[in-house]
Motif scaffolding. Structure first.
Motif, PDB file in Angstrom:
ATOM      1  N   ALA A 118       0.759  -1.285  -0.048  1.00 39.67           N
ATOM      2  CA  ALA A 118       0.011   0.267   0.035  1.00 39.67           C
ATOM      3  C   ALA A 118       0.962   1.347  -0.035  1.00 39.67           C
ATOM      4  N   GLU A 119       2.074   1.005   0.479  1.00 44.05           N
ATOM      5  CA  GLU A 119       2.946   2.426   0.579  1.00 44.05           C
ATOM      6  C   GLU A 119       3.759   2.551  -0.942  1.00 44.05           C
ATOM      7  N   LYS A 120       3.371   1.576  -1.954  1.00 46.33           N
ATOM      8  CA  LYS A 120       3.906   1.930  -3.247  1.00 46.33           C
ATOM      9  C   LYS A 120       3.023   1.161  -4.112  1.00 46.33           C
ATOM     10  N   LEU A 121       1.797   1.645  -4.370  1.00 43.59           N
ATOM     11  CA  LEU A 121       0.961   1.100  -5.124  1.00 43.59           C
ATOM     12  C   LEU A 121       1.237   1.191  -6.609  1.00 43.59           C
ATOM     13  N   PRO A 122       0.870   0.122  -7.349  1.00 46.17           N
ATOM     14  CA  PRO A 122       1.307   0.083  -8.749  1.00 46.17           C
ATOM     15  C   PRO A 122       0.374  -0.080  -9.804  1.00 46.17           C
ATOM     16  N   PHE A 123      -0.195   1.636  -9.482  1.00 39.69           N
ATOM     17  CA  PHE A 123      -1.506   2.121 -10.212  1.00 39.69           C
ATOM     18  C   PHE A 123      -1.100   3.312 -10.482  1.00 39.69           C
ATOM     19  N   PRO A 124      -1.874   3.932 -11.740  1.00 36.43           N
ATOM     20  CA  PRO A 124      -1.509   5.353 -12.263  1.00 36.43           C
ATOM     21  C   PRO A 124      -2.268   6.164 -11.182  1.00 36.43           C
ATOM     22  N   ASP A 125      -1.829   7.338 -11.520  1.00 34.60           N
ATOM     23  CA  ASP A 125      -2.551   8.670 -10.834  1.00 34.60           C
ATOM     24  C   ASP A 125      -3.770   8.550 -11.391  1.00 34.60           C
ATOM     25  N   ARG A 126      -4.800   9.118 -10.393  1.00 33.31           N
ATOM     26  CA  ARG A 126      -6.054   9.458 -10.722  1.00 33.31           C
ATOM     27  C   ARG A 126      -7.149   8.365 -11.410  1.00 33.31           C
ATOM     28  N   TYR A 127      -6.689   7.120 -10.838  1.00 31.83           N
ATOM     29  CA  TYR A 127      -7.167   5.984 -11.818  1.00 31.83           C
ATOM     30  C   TYR A 127      -8.602   5.443 -11.267  1.00 31.83           C
ATOM     31  N   PHE A 128      -8.609   5.329  -9.828  1.00 28.13           N
ATOM     32  CA  PHE A 128     -10.027   4.868  -9.079  1.00 28.13           C
ATOM     33  C   PHE A 128     -10.859   5.752  -8.632  1.00 28.13           C
ATOM     34  N   ASP A 129     -12.265   5.492  -8.642  1.00 26.17           N
ATOM     35  CA  ASP A 129     -13.192   6.359  -8.221  1.00 26.17           C
ATOM     36  C   ASP A 129     -13.369   6.097  -6.526  1.00 26.17           C
ATOM     37  N   CYS A 130     -12.994   4.825  -6.212  1.00 21.01           N
ATOM     38  CA  CYS A 130     -12.794   4.494  -4.853  1.00 21.01           C
ATOM     39  C   CYS A 130     -11.886   3.764  -4.421  1.00 21.01           C
ATOM     40  N   VAL A 131     -11.402   4.001  -3.343  1.00 22.38           N
ATOM     41  CA  VAL A 131     -10.349   3.057  -2.571  1.00 22.38           C
ATOM     42  C   VAL A 131     -10.907   2.604  -1.269  1.00 22.38           C
ATOM     43  N   SER A 132     -10.714   1.312  -1.055  1.00 20.28           N
ATOM     44  CA  SER A 132     -11.186   0.840   0.376  1.00 20.28           C
ATOM     45  C   SER A 132      -9.885   0.233   1.095  1.00 20.28           C
ATOM     46  N   VAL A 133      -9.816   0.166   2.380  1.00 13.80           N
ATOM     47  CA  VAL A 133      -9.017  -0.467   3.297  1.00 13.80           C
ATOM     48  C   VAL A 133      -9.688  -0.895   4.397  1.00 13.80           C
ATOM     49  N   ALA A 134      -9.965  -2.215   4.717  1.00 10.04           N
ATOM     50  CA  ALA A 134     -10.725  -2.694   5.903  1.00 10.04           C
ATOM     51  C   ALA A 134      -9.836  -3.699   6.793  1.00 10.04           C
ATOM     52  N   PHE A 135      -9.627  -2.938   8.146  1.00  8.40           N
ATOM     53  CA  PHE A 135      -8.723  -3.571   8.968  1.00  8.40           C
ATOM     54  C   PHE A 135      -7.392  -3.954   8.532  1.00  8.40           C
ATOM     55  N   GLY A 136      -6.799  -2.914   7.792  1.00  5.94           N
ATOM     56  CA  GLY A 136      -5.267  -3.142   7.464  1.00  5.94           C
ATOM     57  C   GLY A 136      -4.554  -2.142   7.684  1.00  5.94           C
ATOM     58  N   LEU A 137      -4.955  -0.797   7.435  1.00  5.26           N
ATOM     59  CA  LEU A 137      -4.180   0.426   7.894  1.00  5.26           C
ATOM     60  C   LEU A 137      -3.406   0.077   9.212  1.00  5.26           C
ATOM     61  N   ARG A 138      -3.803  -0.277  10.175  1.00  4.22           N
ATOM     62  CA  ARG A 138      -3.279  -0.354  11.522  1.00  4.22           C
ATOM     63  C   ARG A 138      -1.702  -1.151  11.503  1.00  4.22           C
ATOM     64  N   ASN A 139      -1.842  -1.977  10.463  1.00  4.48           N
ATOM     65  CA  ASN A 139      -0.909  -3.101  10.365  1.00  4.48           C
ATOM     66  C   ASN A 139       0.352  -2.450   9.279  1.00  4.48           C
TER      67      ASN A 139
END
Length: 244
Positions: A118-139
């Motif tokens: 998540a700290e180095k996502l392999p996706f282009p800028d401004r690509y997604f309408d929504c990003v979700s992260v469930a019970f993962g950020l704290r790790n």
């Protein structure tokens, strides 16, 4: 010298944390869904349902599910985006990603998957309408960097949804602590034969930023507006960050 960070209540070097977190999730992957139901009394399904239903995601949208685990949210996103949409299931842990991918395939749902940090996502800028992260950020070791990456891949009008354990309502705290530090490790031992991983999960919740702190971190990462909803007395909070 390496910078230090927390792994539960322990202090470790930043270089160590990712490996230690990986060990936890390699260990719990096969029992992850069962333990989620047991630990939360099934409430995790209600929290995820709330996230899906208040997301605004619809047909044709592009959605990125980070730390997607066994695929609960990815499945829900795919149902909402339909065949014209695009849903990516990602996780940094290969065991979790494999379980999630196989589970979705068994249900006849074929989604693109990516073993991604998540700290180095392999996706282009401004690509997604929504990003979700469930019970993962704290790790994540560098939460600020991860939030900036999530901001980077969102298009204008997009939003980030962070569903995470948070700071419980103070009168409930003594009972919640007793449950977390006594019952959870015992259930982990009996069901998953792994008390230590569930002890870490309980500790990691206490080390995660509270609701207002996380809101501030998201604003600092470049989100134009952030709000949050406390669920089950603050046991969990859903933060929503918007890009204008």
């Amino acid at each position: 010298m390496d910078k230090t960070t927390h792994f539960g209540f322990k202090t470790v070097s930043e270089g160590e944390k990712a490996g230690k977190v990986a060990e936890v999730f390699h260990s719990v992957a096969q029992k992850y869904d069962v333990m989620n139901d047991v630990m939360s009394g099934g409430m995790h399904r209600i929290w995820k349902h709330f996230t899906l239903n208040t997301s605004g995601v619809g047909p044709g949208d592009k959605v990125l599910d980070i730390a997607g685990g066994t695929g609960d949210l990815a499945r829900g996103w795919a149902r909402r985006t339909g065949k014209s949409g695009e849903v990516w299931l990602t996780d940094i842990n290969s065991s979790m990603l494999t379980v999630g991918r196989d589970r979705l395939m068994d249900e006849g749902l074929i989604l693109p998957v990516s073993l991604a940090d998540a700290e180095k996502l392999p996706f282009p800028d401004r690509y997604f309408d929504c990003v979700s992260v469930a019970f993962g950020l704290r790790n994540m070791t560098h939460k600020e960097a991860a939030l900036k990456e999530m901001r980077r891949v969102l298009r204008p009008g997009g939003r980030l949804l962070v569903l995470e354990f948070s700071r419980v309502w103070k009168p409930l705290a003594p009972f919640y602590d007793l449950y977390s530090f006594k019952a959870l490790p015992l259930m982990g031992k009996l069901i998953a034969n792994d008390a230590e991983s569930y002890r870490y999960l309980a500790e990691s919740i206490r080390m995660h930023p509270d609701q207002e702190t996380l809101k501030g971190m998201m604003l600092d990462a470049g989100f134009d507006k952030v709000d949050y909803h406390n669920l089950t007395g603050g046991v969990v909070a859903l933060h929503k960050g918007y890009v204008f």
